[in-house]
Design an enzyme around this catalytic site. Structure first.
Site, PDB file in Angstrom:
ATOM      1  N   HIS A 166     -21.046   2.599   9.842  1.00 41.34           N
ATOM      2  CA  HIS A 166     -19.999   3.408   8.964  1.00 41.34           C
ATOM      3  C   HIS A 166     -18.286   3.805   9.435  1.00 41.34           C
ATOM      4  CE1 HIS A 166     -24.540   3.794   7.794  1.00 41.34           C
ATOM      5  NE2 HIS A 166     -24.758   3.850   8.967  1.00 41.34           N
ATOM      6  N   SER A 287      10.296   0.152   7.097  1.00 38.01           N
ATOM      7  CA  SER A 287      10.370   0.850   5.615  1.00 38.01           C
ATOM      8  C   SER A 287      11.682   0.885   5.225  1.00 38.01           C
ATOM      9  CB  SER A 287       9.462   2.269   6.304  1.00 38.01           C
ATOM     10  OG  SER A 287       9.771   2.980   4.920  1.00 38.01           O
ATOM     11  N   LYS A 293       8.330   3.218  10.901  1.00 39.43           N
ATOM     12  CA  LYS A 293       7.314   2.638  10.434  1.00 39.43           C
ATOM     13  C   LYS A 293       7.355   1.145  11.250  1.00 39.43           C
ATOM     14  CE  LYS A 293       4.472   3.470   8.741  1.00 39.43           C
ATOM     15  NZ  LYS A 293       4.514   3.703   7.120  1.00 39.43           N
ATOM     16  N   GLU A 300      -1.994  -6.475   5.563  1.00 38.78           N
ATOM     17  CA  GLU A 300      -2.585  -6.094   4.206  1.00 38.78           C
ATOM     18  C   GLU A 300      -2.060  -6.989   3.139  1.00 38.78           C
ATOM     19  OE1 GLU A 300      -0.869  -1.459   4.860  1.00 38.78           O
ATOM     20  OE2 GLU A 300       1.360  -3.035   4.617  1.00 38.78           O
TER      21      GLU A 300
END
Ligand code: ARG
Length: 467
Positions: A166, A287, A293, A300
């Protein structure tokens, strides 16, 4: 070559003997597949050479004719690879483009190549040859990835991290054990690809349009020449079966599903909140607005590509579901999804082969997270069971101890014996602190499949034998 004096054929009308008007321009473009099926050229030529050899063997082509066809096809192969071949949309597909160029080069003999053959068994053969090669290349890349996983796992048989359920810290595990879970997924995927390869490796040629051909083709000869294990047993099925493309996409979809899960973990682990791993800079991007970033774009994107492969699987299943036997033009729609599934799967494996060996785990952060998460609570319960407390009661007692630890903001092993036992018990003694260590917890799971470092080492040795 081109020794006879046959006039150049009107290639644009190769199939239009029975028509009284030319094809509508839009229809010509709409029905053409050459823009994408030209990718099958090498397999098409290889299968044509085998077909011609077979025709020679059953006395349909003379030795000279065979020779001339083979030389012509060889020249076409060279032209295509040198990018001097003139692909024509009017000629619809890769098969007609090559055949018509053959006739252009060698004259009338070229017109004999298609004897006892149809584009239906031709294209079915080409795609199987293409996919078989693609599967072999993909399996070789998967093997690299399997090796990368075992190598990294071996470095981390003792690196402690929290195992999750979980997404809550659950029990201490080793990073090596986690990586070997990924290994198992990929090993099954490789097995599925090998299975798919086995089933696809049957020869359609000889089925001709749908019913077979009166030339009595030597199908066994062609199967052997092209490296097939046997022939497709039923001519109708031979030209209309695309199960292998569906099986491949299903396997690719499942593989990408696994990759997507790994990548989701990498995205989480490389976040500032987790900081479990550092991804190599060359696999990350910045970024355009936020200078601080470092985005995990590669994982991804792999996660994102899964949707695309799932789409191809559904496209192929839907493509086939309404088709009566045998060949229908619908089948031409099999190629783009299949090609893209092959390319996408290959690219994702290539990306992971580059990425996996270069992920740098932050051992301290992993250890801290394990210590923070009360991950040895089950060990404490097991300790109580060994002291004759029934497991359910042990579960309850430990739950209360965790509550006390939470309240005083301490890890379990920082509680005193009194705090651990609570008011009404004294079962827990000094030997408990050994049990509460995260290293001890992992080491205690010392059985096949468990997370103990010695077991992980054994699992890696076994795994290496399977690659
Ligand atoms: N381009 C076609 C395909 O990919 C080749 C087979 C054409 N056969 C036919 N009967 N029209 O399916």
């Amino acid at each position: 070559m081109g020794t006879n004096s046959t006039p150049k054929p009107d290639t644009k009308g190769l199939l239009r003997g029975r028509f009284s008007e030319a094809t509508d321009k839009f229809v010509e473009a709409f029905t053409a597949s050459v823009s994408f099926d030209q990718r099958l050229y090498a397999h098409d030529i290889r299968a044509s050479i085998t077909h011609a050899r077979m025709l020679n063997k059953i006395d349909v082509l003379t030795d000279d004719e065979l020779n001339s066809i083979c030389l012509g096809l060889q020249q076409i192969l060279e032209e295509i690879e040198a990018h001097t071949f003139n692909w024509q949309v009017e000629l619809e597909d890769v098969h007609m483009n090559i055949e018509s160029r053959l006739i252009e080069i060698i004259g009338d003999t070229g017109k004999k190549l298609h004897t006892g053959r149809s584009r239906n068994d031709q294209v079915a053969t080409d795609i199987r040859l293409f996919l078989r090669d693609a599967i072999d290349t993909i399996i070789a890349s998967e093997n690299k990835l399997l090796h990368a996983l075992t190598d990294l796992a071996e470095e981390h048989t003792h690196t402690i991290m929290p195992g999750f359920t979980h997404l809550q810290a659950a029990q201490p595990i080793t990073f090596g054990h986690h990586l070997m879970a990924w290994f198992e997924m990929l090993l099954r995927d490789r097995g599925r690809l090998e299975d798919c390869r086995k089933r696809l490796n049957q020869l359609p040629l000889g089925a001709a349009a749908l019913a077979g051909t009166p030339y009595l083709p030597d199908r066994g000869f062609m199967a052997q020449e092209l490296g097939f294990d046997g022939i497709c047993e039923n001519s109708l099925d031979a030209v209309s079966d695309r199960d292998f493309a569906i099986e491949f996409c299903a396997t690719a979809a499942l593989t990408l599903t696994h990759f997507s899960r790994w990548c989701e973990e990498l995205v989480l682990w490389s976040s500032q909140q987790f900081s479990f791993v550092e991804l190599p800079d060359r696999f990350c991007t910045g970024s355009s607005i936020m200078p601080q970033k470092k985005n995990p774009d590669v994982p991804e994107l792999i996660r994102g590509k899964t949707g695309r492969i799932n789409g191809h699987l559904v496209a192929l299943l839907t493509l086939m579901k309404g088709q009566p036997l045998a060949y229908n033009k619908d089948n031409q729609e099999d190629k783009e999804p299949l090609f893209d599934a092959v390319d996408t799967l290959q690219d994702c494996i290539t990306a992971l082969v580059g990425l996996i060996p270069n992920i740098a785990p932050n051992k301290q952060a992993m250890l801290d997270a394990t210590l923070k998460g009360y991950t040895t609570a089950t060990d404490l319960a097991d300790y109580l069971v060994r002291k004759n407390v029934p497991f359910r009661d042990a579960h309850e007692l430990v739950g209360q101890a965790v509550q006390r630890a939470c309240a005083s903001n301490k890890p379990l092993e920082a509680l005193s014996l009194q705090e651990l036992n609570g008011e009404h018990s004294s079962v827990i003694e000094n030997d408990v602190y050994q049990v509460l260590s995260v290293q001890g917890s992992a080491a205690a799971r010392n059985h096949p499949g468990g997370t103990a470092p010695t077991q992980v080492k054994k699992a890696i040795d076994n795994a290496r034998r399977k690659i």
